[in-house]
Design an enzyme around this catalytic site. Structure first.
Site, PDB file in Angstrom:
ATOM      1  N   VAL A 195       0.838  -1.209   0.000  1.00  0.00           N
ATOM      2  CA  VAL A 195       0.000   0.000   0.000  1.00  0.00           C
ATOM      3  C   VAL A 195       0.870   1.255   0.000  1.00  0.00           C
ATOM      4  CG1 VAL A 195      -1.798   1.285   1.230  1.00  0.00           C
ATOM      5  CG2 VAL A 195      -1.932  -1.204   1.090  1.00  0.00           C
ATOM      6  N   CYS A 196       1.946   1.240   0.766  1.00  0.00           N
ATOM      7  CA  CYS A 196       2.850   2.396   0.814  1.00  0.00           C
ATOM      8  C   CYS A 196       3.539   2.599  -0.530  1.00  0.00           C
ATOM      9  CB  CYS A 196       3.894   2.214   1.908  1.00  0.00           C
ATOM     10  SG  CYS A 196       3.188   2.101   3.563  1.00  0.00           S
ATOM     11  N   SER A 197       3.888   1.508  -1.163  1.00  0.00           N
ATOM     12  CA  SER A 197       4.516   1.561  -2.477  1.00  0.00           C
ATOM     13  C   SER A 197       3.563   2.179  -3.495  1.00  0.00           C
ATOM     14  CB  SER A 197       4.935   0.152  -2.897  1.00  0.00           C
ATOM     15  OG  SER A 197       5.586   0.163  -4.132  1.00  0.00           O
ATOM     16  N   THR A 235       3.064   5.998  -2.836  1.00  0.00           N
ATOM     17  CA  THR A 235       4.207   6.805  -3.238  1.00  0.00           C
ATOM     18  C   THR A 235       4.308   6.905  -4.757  1.00  0.00           C
ATOM     19  OG1 THR A 235       5.338   6.179  -1.204  1.00  0.00           O
ATOM     20  CG2 THR A 235       6.705   7.083  -2.965  1.00  0.00           C
TER      21      THR A 235
END
Length: 165
Positions: A58-60, A63
């Site tokens: 999810v963070c990938s 970003t």
């Protein structure tokens, strides 16, 4: 403030910045380990995308989505902040082709405490998106209630429209 992580309720260190608040003083580190102070981020509208760990799906995605948007908003500075080390961030950006935004490390937790986004029980930052004006005043805030979910990208990008008139 309370958020959900892995179906458990966890507390942030305090109440995150609200619309109308000024960005507090903090320091972060760039991919080469150089100190970046809050004042260095000002001077044009700013999007701060906060993620718990760049090395998670999810963070990938979050970003990379803001990295793509940076192409369409040339007069806006885009920054992603996580507690990953500068070396981890540098390696991640190289592997993922992220070059349009700055990825900055809060490994010393200066940003996390200043903005009250630190989740001490998990030793990560809460997932959030802030939009600031050129002087550092918050014009949009989203602290995602469930750390495992993506933010509302369109709402954050809509907040940028006021700077593009």
């Amino acid at each position: 403030m309370e958020i959900v992580a892995d179906d458990n309720k966890v507390q942030l260190v305090g109440e995150p910045l609200a619309v109308g608040d000024a960005l507090p003083h903090f320091k972060l580190f760039d991919e080469d380990g150089n100190k970046v102070k809050m004042a260095e981020l000002l001077g044009k509208p700013l999007v701060i995308s906060v993620v718990p760990d760049l090395n998670t799906p999810v963070c990938s995605v979050q970003t990379k989505k803001f990295n793509q948007q940076a192409d369409y908003h040339q007069n806006v500075r885009f920054v992603t902040v996580s507690k990953n080390t500068p070396l981890e961030q540098k390696n991640w950006c190289a592997a993922e082709g992220v070059t349009n935004l700055s990825v900055l490390s809060d490994e010393e937790e200066s940003f996390g405490y200043a903005t009250n986004l630190l989740v001490p029980d998990l030793d990560v930052l809460a997932r959030a998106v802030y939009v600031m004006d050129a002087e550092g005043k918050v014009v949009y805030r989203q602290v995602v209630p469930n750390i495992g979910q993506e933010p509302d990208y369109l709402a954050a990008l809509d907040a940028l429209e006021q700077f593009e008139k």
